[in-house]
Write a protein that holds these residues in place. Structure first.
Motif, PDB file in Angstrom:
ATOM      1  N   THR A  91      36.739  39.389  46.119  1.00  0.00           N
ATOM      2  CA  THR A  91      36.449  40.717  45.593  1.00  0.00           C
ATOM      3  C   THR A  91      37.136  40.896  44.242  1.00  0.00           C
ATOM      4  OG1 THR A  91      38.376  41.763  46.644  1.00  0.00           O
ATOM      5  CG2 THR A  91      36.346  41.633  47.949  1.00  0.00           C
ATOM      6  N   TYR A  92      36.642  41.851  43.467  1.00  0.00           N
ATOM      7  CA  TYR A  92      37.232  42.097  42.150  1.00  0.00           C
ATOM      8  C   TYR A  92      38.698  42.504  42.288  1.00  0.00           C
ATOM      9  CZ  TYR A  92      37.763  43.955  37.408  1.00  0.00           C
ATOM     10  OH  TYR A  92      38.192  44.201  36.124  1.00  0.00           O
ATOM     11  N   GLU A  93      38.999  43.411  43.256  1.00  0.00           N
ATOM     12  CA  GLU A  93      40.380  43.847  43.457  1.00  0.00           C
ATOM     13  C   GLU A  93      41.285  42.670  43.822  1.00  0.00           C
ATOM     14  OE1 GLU A  93      37.850  45.647  44.574  1.00  0.00           O
ATOM     15  OE2 GLU A  93      38.160  47.706  43.850  1.00  0.00           O
ATOM     16  N   ALA A  94      40.767  41.751  44.645  1.00  0.00           N
ATOM     17  CA  ALA A  94      41.566  40.585  45.039  1.00  0.00           C
ATOM     18  C   ALA A  94      41.829  39.676  43.843  1.00  0.00           C
ATOM     19  CB  ALA A  94      40.866  39.807  46.146  1.00  0.00           C
ATOM     20  N   LYS A  95      40.826  39.521  42.980  1.00  0.00           N
ATOM     21  CA  LYS A  95      41.016  38.700  41.779  1.00  0.00           C
ATOM     22  C   LYS A  95      42.052  39.331  40.858  1.00  0.00           C
ATOM     23  CE  LYS A  95      36.337  36.755  41.779  1.00  0.00           C
ATOM     24  NZ  LYS A  95      35.030  36.739  41.087  1.00  0.00           N
ATOM     25  N   VAL A  96      42.005  40.655  40.719  1.00  0.00           N
ATOM     26  CA  VAL A  96      42.987  41.352  39.888  1.00  0.00           C
ATOM     27  C   VAL A  96      44.387  41.179  40.481  1.00  0.00           C
ATOM     28  CG1 VAL A  96      43.790  43.617  39.094  1.00  0.00           C
ATOM     29  CG2 VAL A  96      41.357  43.051  38.973  1.00  0.00           C
ATOM     30  N   ALA A  97      44.507  41.382  41.788  1.00  0.00           N
ATOM     31  CA  ALA A  97      45.808  41.250  42.444  1.00  0.00           C
ATOM     32  C   ALA A  97      46.381  39.851  42.257  1.00  0.00           C
ATOM     33  CB  ALA A  97      45.682  41.584  43.928  1.00  0.00           C
ATOM     34  N   ASN A  98      45.553  38.830  42.423  1.00  0.00           N
ATOM     35  CA  ASN A  98      46.013  37.453  42.250  1.00  0.00           C
ATOM     36  C   ASN A  98      46.398  37.165  40.802  1.00  0.00           C
ATOM     37  OD1 ASN A  98      45.791  35.326  44.628  1.00  0.00           O
ATOM     38  ND2 ASN A  98      44.244  36.905  44.997  1.00  0.00           N
TER      39      ASN A  98
ATOM     40  N   MET B  62      46.874  45.979  48.665  1.00  0.00           N
ATOM     41  CA  MET B  62      46.803  44.519  48.702  1.00  0.00           C
ATOM     42  C   MET B  62      48.052  43.901  48.068  1.00  0.00           C
ATOM     43  SD  MET B  62      43.535  42.175  47.593  1.00  0.00           S
ATOM     44  CE  MET B  62      42.513  43.630  47.703  1.00  0.00           C
ATOM     45  N   ILE B  63      48.482  44.484  46.953  1.00  0.00           N
ATOM     46  CA  ILE B  63      49.679  43.994  46.272  1.00  0.00           C
ATOM     47  C   ILE B  63      50.908  44.152  47.154  1.00  0.00           C
ATOM     48  CG2 ILE B  63      51.274  44.514  44.378  1.00  0.00           C
ATOM     49  CD1 ILE B  63      48.743  45.091  42.657  1.00  0.00           C
ATOM     50  N   LEU B  64      51.035  45.308  47.778  1.00  0.00           N
ATOM     51  CA  LEU B  64      52.229  45.603  48.569  1.00  0.00           C
ATOM     52  C   LEU B  64      52.351  44.739  49.819  1.00  0.00           C
ATOM     53  CD1 LEU B  64      52.329  49.483  48.236  1.00  0.00           C
ATOM     54  CD2 LEU B  64      53.990  47.867  47.310  1.00  0.00           C
ATOM     55  N   ILE B  65      51.208  44.296  50.361  1.00  0.00           N
ATOM     56  CA  ILE B  65      51.285  43.513  51.604  1.00  0.00           C
ATOM     57  C   ILE B  65      51.163  42.005  51.373  1.00  0.00           C
ATOM     58  CG2 ILE B  65      50.428  45.463  52.964  1.00  0.00           C
ATOM     59  CD1 ILE B  65      48.239  42.387  52.551  1.00  0.00           C
ATOM     60  N   HIS B  66      50.801  41.572  50.162  1.00  0.00           N
ATOM     61  CA  HIS B  66      50.443  40.161  49.982  1.00  0.00           C
ATOM     62  C   HIS B  66      51.586  39.197  50.301  1.00  0.00           C
ATOM     63  CE1 HIS B  66      52.537  40.219  46.100  1.00  0.00           C
ATOM     64  NE2 HIS B  66      52.347  38.921  46.000  1.00  0.00           N
TER      65      HIS B  66
ATOM     66  N   GLU C  41      43.455  42.358  57.353  1.00  0.00           N
ATOM     67  CA  GLU C  41      42.256  42.226  56.516  1.00  0.00           C
ATOM     68  C   GLU C  41      42.599  42.266  55.029  1.00  0.00           C
ATOM     69  OE1 GLU C  41      39.664  45.296  57.939  1.00  0.00           O
ATOM     70  OE2 GLU C  41      39.194  44.224  59.797  1.00  0.00           O
ATOM     71  N   LEU C  42      43.577  43.081  54.648  1.00  0.00           N
ATOM     72  CA  LEU C  42      44.003  43.130  53.251  1.00  0.00           C
ATOM     73  C   LEU C  42      44.574  41.778  52.822  1.00  0.00           C
ATOM     74  CD1 LEU C  42      45.723  46.636  53.145  1.00  0.00           C
ATOM     75  CD2 LEU C  42      43.755  45.953  51.760  1.00  0.00           C
ATOM     76  N   TRP C  43      45.403  41.188  53.683  1.00  0.00           N
ATOM     77  CA  TRP C  43      46.004  39.889  53.355  1.00  0.00           C
ATOM     78  C   TRP C  43      44.926  38.810  53.240  1.00  0.00           C
ATOM     79  CZ3 TRP C  43      46.493  35.042  55.736  1.00  0.00           C
ATOM     80  CH2 TRP C  43      47.447  34.186  55.160  1.00  0.00           C
TER      81      TRP C  43
END
Length: 226
Positions: A143-150, A80-84, A133-135
């Protein structure tokens, strides 16, 4: 090898070649992010690229993962980080302080949505759909991972400003030192890291003769008008 098996092998190789050519095209496009500049400067005075920002976000994820409140799918988080910011290949980097009106926000979203759609089309229904979908997950912040990434996205920005010459800071960047909590409150580790980065920012401003009391007063005045 039978004719049927031989034909299947050739078809598979032909499919793989097409897929790899599509991936190579996107990798070539992604090279632009090494020179797409952000409104952030490095400690040596050079302006930061999008790719450099993404790299340190990924490093932060790896180093912080053991200390997060919840277990994360690290591979998913890193993807998610790499594609955001891949959309910035086409849409360019637009600093948050330049996107203030609803019209500007809508235009930014439209450009980025078109960019991710274009990437999905280039890569096809397999990996292209996965990237799409990742973006979308990153943007939704559900999602928790999305909150962490943001949160890491915002924290890395503030950390980079702390490294840069204070002369490169706009007033809005002084104020943003105190505005990270909305992005980190969901996780105690990230919230503590926010406090440490904020302390650095406060110290940097005070060392430069910038009154943090006045900065906080500006924020309070803005909040009262909102």
């Amino acid at each position: 090898m039978s004719n049927v098996a031989s034909s299947f092998t050739l078809t598979r190789l032909s499919f793989m070649e097409r897929e790899l050519k599509n991936i190579l095209e996107v990798l070539t496009l992604a090279e632009r992010l090494k020179s797409e500049l952000r409104h952030s400067w490095l400690s040596d005075g050079r302006q930061e690229s999008v790719a450099e920002h993404t790299w340190r976000m990924a490093l932060m994820a790896v180093l912080l993962e053991p200390y997060l409140d919840e277990e994360v799918d690290t591979a998913h988080l890193l993807k998610m980080i790499l594609i955001h910011d891949l959309v910035e290949i086409e849409a360019g980097d637009m600093p948050a302080f330049t996107v203030l009106t609803e019209e500007a926000k809508a235009l930014k979203h439209q450009k980025e949505l078109q960019a991710i759609e274009n990437l999905r089309e280039k890569l096809g229904v397999g990996i292209g759909q996965h990237i799409y979908e990742l973006w979308q997950e990153f943007e939704a912040r559900e999602t928790y991972e999305a909150k962490v990434a943001n949160a890491l996205d915002k924290l890395e920005v503030r950390l980079q400003h702390n490294h840069a010459d204070i002369k490169t800071w706009l007033e809005v960047e002084q104020e943003n030192v105190f505005k990270m909590g909305d992005h980190t409150a969901f996780d105690s580790c990230l919230d503590q890291l926010k406090d440490l980065i904020q302390e650095q920012g406060v110290q940097k401003m005070e060392n430069a003769g910038i009154s943090t009391t006045k900065v906080l007063a500006r924020i309070a005045s803005q909040n009262a008008l909102a």
